[in-house]
Design an enzyme around this catalytic site. Structure first.
Site, short mmCIF file in Angstrom:
data_model
loop_
_atom_site.label_atom_id
_atom_site.label_comp_id
_atom_site.label_asym_id
_atom_site.label_seq_id
_atom_site.Cartn_x
_atom_site.Cartn_y
_atom_site.Cartn_z
N SER A 1 -6.08 3.70 4.43
CA SER A 1 -5.58 2.86 3.34
C SER A 1 -6.67 2.00 2.71
O SER A 1 -6.43 0.83 2.35
CB SER A 1 -4.43 1.98 3.84
OG SER A 1 -3.62 1.53 2.78
N LYS B 1 3.56 6.73 4.76
CA LYS B 1 2.63 5.65 4.44
C LYS B 1 3.20 4.29 4.80
O LYS B 1 4.37 4.02 4.59
CB LYS B 1 2.30 5.69 2.94
CG LYS B 1 1.18 4.74 2.51
CD LYS B 1 -0.17 5.22 2.96
CE LYS B 1 -1.28 4.23 2.65
NZ LYS B 1 -1.24 3.05 3.54
N SER C 1 0.79 -1.24 0.00
CA SER C 1 0.00 0.00 0.00
C SER C 1 0.82 1.28 0.00
O SER C 1 0.25 2.37 -0.07
CB SER C 1 -0.96 0.01 1.19
OG SER C 1 -2.06 -0.81 0.95
N LYS D 1 0.06 3.77 -2.66
CA LYS D 1 -0.94 4.84 -2.56
C LYS D 1 -0.30 6.24 -2.46
O LYS D 1 -1.01 7.23 -2.62
CB LYS D 1 -1.87 4.58 -1.38
CG LYS D 1 -2.74 3.32 -1.56
CD LYS D 1 -3.70 3.15 -0.40
CE LYS D 1 -4.64 1.97 -0.61
NZ LYS D 1 -4.07 0.70 -0.15
#
Length: 279
Positions: free
Chosen positions: A124, A231, A69, A72
């Site tokens: 997320s 992140k 993720s 992202k």
């Protein structure tokens, strides 16, 4: 002659501006990668000075790895450069079929883009990332093409994106080096910075939902002095991934660990070393 001199001055000013600096490639600092004896669990890792782009430490920093993720980050910055905060995105019916981690958007919902940025970067949500991608690019495939075009423009030579969420590991990869460069670029964007430094966001919503609370998955925030983003990521194949940013005084560091067993321990070691080196 005077006209040439003025032009040269303008060019020099532009080259020295933050907008130009954020696009400059990372550079090795002499001896950085072979010194200091720092051990991390990650397959690939890097520490950079985000102000000047110098690489302070690395481990297999050019190794192509799955990034889960942390994908992202690219999704959000591409969307932010195409959507204004209050642009309205209509949730496509394909969004509701996304698995496994999602916030539960409903088909046909009309959602302000700023809400989707928080849902994508804090909690997320994979459905949120897809809704944002379709809203910004017109379709999933078109947006993924925009992600890969952005990677090319930024000089991320060892990165390829296959989805806006990072849920698909196959053919979705990057390196610690490229992710640090991407994070450095993204953190120059004030809207991006405002989202990723937020620990908890309470968001009003239309009936029947009424409100949502997004909690940032990045536990560096509030636990590590100066942490301000960016992140986390995890899949079974990618293992634990973390792109982390921290500032103290005028020092701004970005650490990336990919494929880690102890992502927080790894990142804290790197940031501690970096702040000690820059003090």
């Amino acid at each position: 002659m005077r006209r040439f001199s003025l032009l040269a001055i303008v060019v020099a000013i532009v080259a020295a501006s933050p907008a130009a600096a954020q696009r400059q490639p990372l550079v090795h600092q002499e001896g950085a990668l072979s010194a200091h004896g720092i051990a991390v669990t990650a397959k690939g890792a890097i520490l950079i000075d985000a102000n000047d782009g110098s690489v302070l430490w690395g481990k297999d920093e050019h190794r192509r790895l799955r990034i889960a993720s942390t994908t992202k980050i690219m999704t959000a910055i591409v969307a932010m450069e195409r959507l204004r905060p209050h642009d309205v995105v209509t949730v496509d019916k394909s969004v509701t079929r996304v698995q496994p981690f999602k916030e539960g958007l409903r088909p046909g919902e009309r959602v302000a883009a700023w809400k989707l940025f928080y849902g994508t970067l804090l909690m997320s949500g994979n459905d949120t990332a897809l809704a944002l991608a379709i809203g910004a690019g017109g379709s999933r495939s078109r947006f993924v093409a925009l992600m890969n075009e952005k990677a090319r423009v930024l000089g991320l030579k060892d990165s390829h994106f296959r989805s806006p969420s990072g849920l698909l590991d196959r053919d979705n990869y990057s390196t610690a080096w490229d992710m640090a460069s991407l994070a450095r670029y993204a953190m120059w964007n004030p809207r991006f910075r405002a989202v990723v430094r937020t620990r908890v966001k309470r968001v009003p919503w239309a009936a029947p939902t009424y409100a949502k609370i997004y909690v940032n998955h990045n536990h560096m925030l509030g636990s590590y002095p100066g942490a301000d983003g960016v992140k986390t990521g995890w899949t079974t194949l990618a293992k634990h991934c973390l792109v982390a940013s921290a500032r103290r005084g005028g020092v701004h560091l970005i650490a990336v660990v990919l494929g880690a067993d102890d992502m927080y321990g790894d990142v804290k070691k790197l940031l501690d070393f970096g702040f000690a080196a820059r003090s």
